[in-house]
Motif scaffolding. Structure first.
Motif, PDB file in Angstrom:
ATOM      1  N   HIS A  54       1.131  -1.060   0.037  1.00 59.73           N
ATOM      2  CA  HIS A  54      -0.264  -0.059  -0.036  1.00 59.73           C
ATOM      3  C   HIS A  54       1.096   1.495  -0.053  1.00 59.73           C
ATOM      4  CE1 HIS A  54      -2.804   3.165   1.785  1.00 59.73           C
ATOM      5  NE2 HIS A  54      -3.747   2.514   0.642  1.00 59.73           N
ATOM      6  N   TYR A  99       1.315   3.543   2.182  1.00 62.68           N
ATOM      7  CA  TYR A  99       1.307   3.628   3.260  1.00 62.68           C
ATOM      8  C   TYR A  99       2.388   3.315   3.930  1.00 62.68           C
ATOM      9  CZ  TYR A  99      -3.493   6.901   3.316  1.00 62.68           C
ATOM     10  OH  TYR A  99      -4.133   7.025   3.055  1.00 62.68           O
ATOM     11  N   ASP A 140      -3.439   1.799  -4.045  1.00 63.28           N
ATOM     12  CA  ASP A 140      -4.832   2.515  -3.347  1.00 63.28           C
ATOM     13  C   ASP A 140      -5.179   0.729  -3.454  1.00 63.28           C
ATOM     14  OD1 ASP A 140      -5.713   2.048  -5.672  1.00 63.28           O
ATOM     15  OD2 ASP A 140      -6.448   4.490  -5.417  1.00 63.28           O
ATOM     16  N   SER A 141      -6.250   1.073  -1.805  1.00 60.78           N
ATOM     17  CA  SER A 141      -6.689  -0.412  -2.315  1.00 60.78           C
ATOM     18  C   SER A 141      -7.068  -1.166  -3.380  1.00 60.78           C
ATOM     19  CB  SER A 141      -8.015  -0.033  -0.923  1.00 60.78           C
ATOM     20  OG  SER A 141      -7.756   1.016   0.298  1.00 60.78           O
ATOM     21  N   PHE A 165      -7.692  -6.079   6.668  1.00 60.93           N
ATOM     22  CA  PHE A 165      -8.502  -6.156   5.534  1.00 60.93           C
ATOM     23  C   PHE A 165      -7.961  -6.402   4.300  1.00 60.93           C
ATOM     24  CE2 PHE A 165      -8.051  -2.036   5.476  1.00 60.93           C
ATOM     25  CZ  PHE A 165      -8.144  -1.074   3.706  1.00 60.93           C
ATOM     26  N   MET A 166      -6.282  -5.458   4.089  1.00 62.03           N
ATOM     27  CA  MET A 166      -6.415  -5.304   2.421  1.00 62.03           C
ATOM     28  C   MET A 166      -5.833  -6.998   2.245  1.00 62.03           C
ATOM     29  SD  MET A 166      -4.241  -2.482   2.413  1.00 62.03           S
ATOM     30  CE  MET A 166      -4.880  -0.602   2.496  1.00 62.03           C
ATOM     31  N   TYR A 216     -17.229   0.429   2.832  1.00 62.94           N
ATOM     32  CA  TYR A 216     -16.386  -0.223   2.956  1.00 62.94           C
ATOM     33  C   TYR A 216     -14.999  -0.696   3.008  1.00 62.94           C
ATOM     34  CZ  TYR A 216     -12.074   4.179   2.634  1.00 62.94           C
ATOM     35  OH  TYR A 216     -11.054   4.673   2.631  1.00 62.94           O
ATOM     36  N   ASN A 221     -13.242  -1.364   3.929  1.00 70.55           N
ATOM     37  CA  ASN A 221     -11.931  -0.819   5.225  1.00 70.55           C
ATOM     38  C   ASN A 221     -13.078  -1.629   6.133  1.00 70.55           C
ATOM     39  OD1 ASN A 221     -10.027   0.745   3.319  1.00 70.55           O
ATOM     40  ND2 ASN A 221      -9.894   1.598   5.669  1.00 70.55           N
ATOM     41  N   SER A 232     -12.138   4.190  -1.789  1.00 75.43           N
ATOM     42  CA  SER A 232     -11.959   5.958  -1.809  1.00 75.43           C
ATOM     43  C   SER A 232     -11.946   6.000  -3.656  1.00 75.43           C
ATOM     44  CB  SER A 232     -11.217   6.660  -0.783  1.00 75.43           C
ATOM     45  OG  SER A 232      -9.709   6.051  -1.606  1.00 75.43           O
ATOM     46  N   HIS A 250      -6.584   9.637  10.651  1.00 75.13           N
ATOM     47  CA  HIS A 250      -6.929  10.736   9.897  1.00 75.13           C
ATOM     48  C   HIS A 250      -7.822  11.947  10.255  1.00 75.13           C
ATOM     49  CE1 HIS A 250      -5.860   8.538   5.982  1.00 75.13           C
ATOM     50  NE2 HIS A 250      -5.747   9.474   5.244  1.00 75.13           N
ATOM     51  N   HIS A 269      -7.127  13.150   2.110  1.00 73.09           N
ATOM     52  CA  HIS A 269      -7.968  12.313   1.475  1.00 73.09           C
ATOM     53  C   HIS A 269      -9.582  12.105   2.741  1.00 73.09           C
ATOM     54  CE1 HIS A 269      -8.923   7.979   1.842  1.00 73.09           C
ATOM     55  NE2 HIS A 269      -8.029   7.367   0.976  1.00 73.09           N
ATOM     56  N   GLU A 271     -10.936  10.069   3.494  1.00 74.40           N
ATOM     57  CA  GLU A 271     -10.859   9.896   5.014  1.00 74.40           C
ATOM     58  C   GLU A 271     -10.822  11.114   6.339  1.00 74.40           C
ATOM     59  OE1 GLU A 271      -8.871   6.277   6.205  1.00 74.40           O
ATOM     60  OE2 GLU A 271     -10.044   5.264   4.645  1.00 74.40           O
ATOM     61  N   SER A 279      -8.091   9.434  -3.444  1.00 74.82           N
ATOM     62  CA  SER A 279      -7.957   7.883  -2.137  1.00 74.82           C
ATOM     63  C   SER A 279      -6.101   8.745  -3.006  1.00 74.82           C
ATOM     64  CB  SER A 279      -7.898   6.628  -3.632  1.00 74.82           C
ATOM     65  OG  SER A 279      -7.873   7.138  -5.115  1.00 74.82           O
ATOM     66  N   THR A 280      -5.323   7.665  -1.908  1.00 72.96           N
ATOM     67  CA  THR A 280      -4.070   7.693  -2.033  1.00 72.96           C
ATOM     68  C   THR A 280      -3.752   7.459  -3.170  1.00 72.96           C
ATOM     69  OG1 THR A 280      -3.206   5.068  -1.996  1.00 72.96           O
ATOM     70  CG2 THR A 280      -3.800   6.698  -0.070  1.00 72.96           C
TER      71      THR A 280
HETATM   72  P1  13P Z   1      -6.850   4.603  -0.230  1.00 73.16           P
HETATM   73  O1  13P Z   1      -7.534   2.984  -0.797  1.00 73.16           O
HETATM   74  O2  13P Z   1      -6.915   5.169  -0.429  1.00 73.16           O
HETATM   75  O3  13P Z   1      -5.275   4.251  -0.143  1.00 73.16           O
HETATM   76  O4  13P Z   1      -8.008   3.815   1.569  1.00 73.16           O
HETATM   77  C1  13P Z   1      -6.910   2.717   2.489  1.00 73.16           C
HETATM   78  C2  13P Z   1      -6.722   3.525   3.413  1.00 73.16           C
HETATM   79  O5  13P Z   1      -6.763   2.683   4.238  1.00 73.16           O
HETATM   80  C3  13P Z   1      -6.363   4.893   3.605  1.00 73.16           C
HETATM   81  O6  13P Z   1      -6.768   5.247   4.951  1.00 73.16           O
END
Ligand code: 13P
Ligand code: SF4
Length: 305
Positions: free
Chosen positions: A26, A28, A42-43, A65-66, A114, A116, A131, A177, A200, A202, A216-217
């Motif tokens: 990811h 992050y 991103d997710s 969760f990913m 979502y 997540n 997102s 966030h 973001h 969030e 989204s990221t």
């Molecule tokens: P993204 O899908 O935008 O990367 O966001 C995932 C996430 O956990 C944001 O906190």
């Protein structure tokens, strides 16, 4: 004797080939993890990559969760999450039991979930979103009377404003966030008056209101390439700054808040990735019955985007 980062990276790359593994990370994740990944995103991008990979093993450098979503999509593959403690506190703010109770209060509602969230919550939902595609998914539900959006109230609120659809919102939030305060954005804007602001969805609505874009990221990475702006204030988890700087050496990226750190994302280290590939553990596997119900909600999302 401890291995250097370079030695660890070499060992990981060699073992990855031997195991026919792919490393998904990811945005992050720590810089050194992004460096060894086959795909950083991103997710949504991570789910799409998991769904189409031909590797036998997926090493998921992200949160629980990913990896679980990868397991929902690829039941025949070994999905490894190098640290089992890498969870998402927002995903833990809802359970399948509490969602079932809420559904009883709103029997006609379509449940948009979502990504997540746990596999059990996805299994109770009609369609998933990330997102990156939440607005598109909600717009598709034109013949639905009621929408119940879980678990992120801030993403839900943002999508509701954007699409004009009223939604019942679950009171979940991302602890990372919400640390980004509107005052921090205003301060950064005063320091960098030419800068564009991306945040973001969030983030709290007061923060989103001060931004040029809520993305989204993955959307932030595209925005950074395309914008003419030379300075960009970034309102999300600070791990993304590494990728933004690497891909856009001529631009300046300013974190909106240095406190926006997701400790769970930082649990994945080179040492743990190597150990995980050596021992083929911890494996994330979801029971078949629940997997099929959750997959229907994830598939519906992937069909739309
Ligand atoms: P993204 O899908 O935008 O990367 O966001 C995932 C996430 O956990 C944001 O906190
Ligand atoms: Fe969960 Fe927030 Fe961490 Fe994203 S940044 S994984 S939503 S706690």
């Amino acid at each position: 004797m401890e291995n250097s980062d370079a030695e660890l990276k070499e060992k990981i790359i060699n073992l990855k080939k031997g195991r026919n593994a792919i490393i998904l990370a990811h945005n992050y994740q720590l810089g050194e993890i992004q460096d060894i990944a086959d795909f950083v995103g991103d997710s949504l991008g991570l789910s799409q990559n998991a769904a189409r990979t031909e590797a036998d093993v997926i090493v998921f450098c992200g949160v629980h969760f990913m990896a679980e979503t990868a397991s929902i999509l690829c039941p025949d593959k070994v999905v490894l999450l190098p640290d089992m403690h890498a969870g998402c506190p927002m995903a833990n703010m809802i359970t399948a039991k509490r969602l079932r109770e809420k559904k009883k209060e709103h029997p006609k509602a379509t449940v948009v979930c979502y990504i997540n969230s746990s596999v059990a919550v996805k299994a109770e939902s009609d369609v998933c979103c990330t997102s990156a595609n939440a607005a598109k998914i909600v717009e598709k539900l034109s013949d639905t009377e009621e929408i119940l959006f879980v678990p992120d109230q801030y993403l839900g609120n943002y999508i509701s404003t954007k699409t004009g659809r009223k939604m019942i919102l679950w009171p979940g939030f991302c602890p990372t966030h919400v640390r980004i305060q509107p005052q921090a954005i205003s301060r950064r804007k005063a320091e960098h008056p030419q800068a564009k602001v991306v945040v973001h969805p969030e983030c709290r609505p007061e923060v989103i209101a001060l931004a040029d874009e809520a993305l989204s990221t993955g959307g932030m990475c595209r925005f950074a390439h395309e914008t003419e702006a030379k300075e960009i204030i970034v309102g999300t988890e600070i791990g993304i700054i590494y990728r933004l700087r690497r891909e856009n050496p001529g631009k300046i990226f300013i974190p909106a808040s240095e406190q926006a750190v997701c400790p769970n994302m930082k649990l994945i280290t080179l040492e743990r990735v190597l150990w995980s590939l050596q021992e083929m553990t911890p494996e994330i596997k979801v029971p078949e019955k629940i997997r099929l119900k959750a997959k229907a909600a994830v598939d519906k999302m992937l069909e739309i985007v």
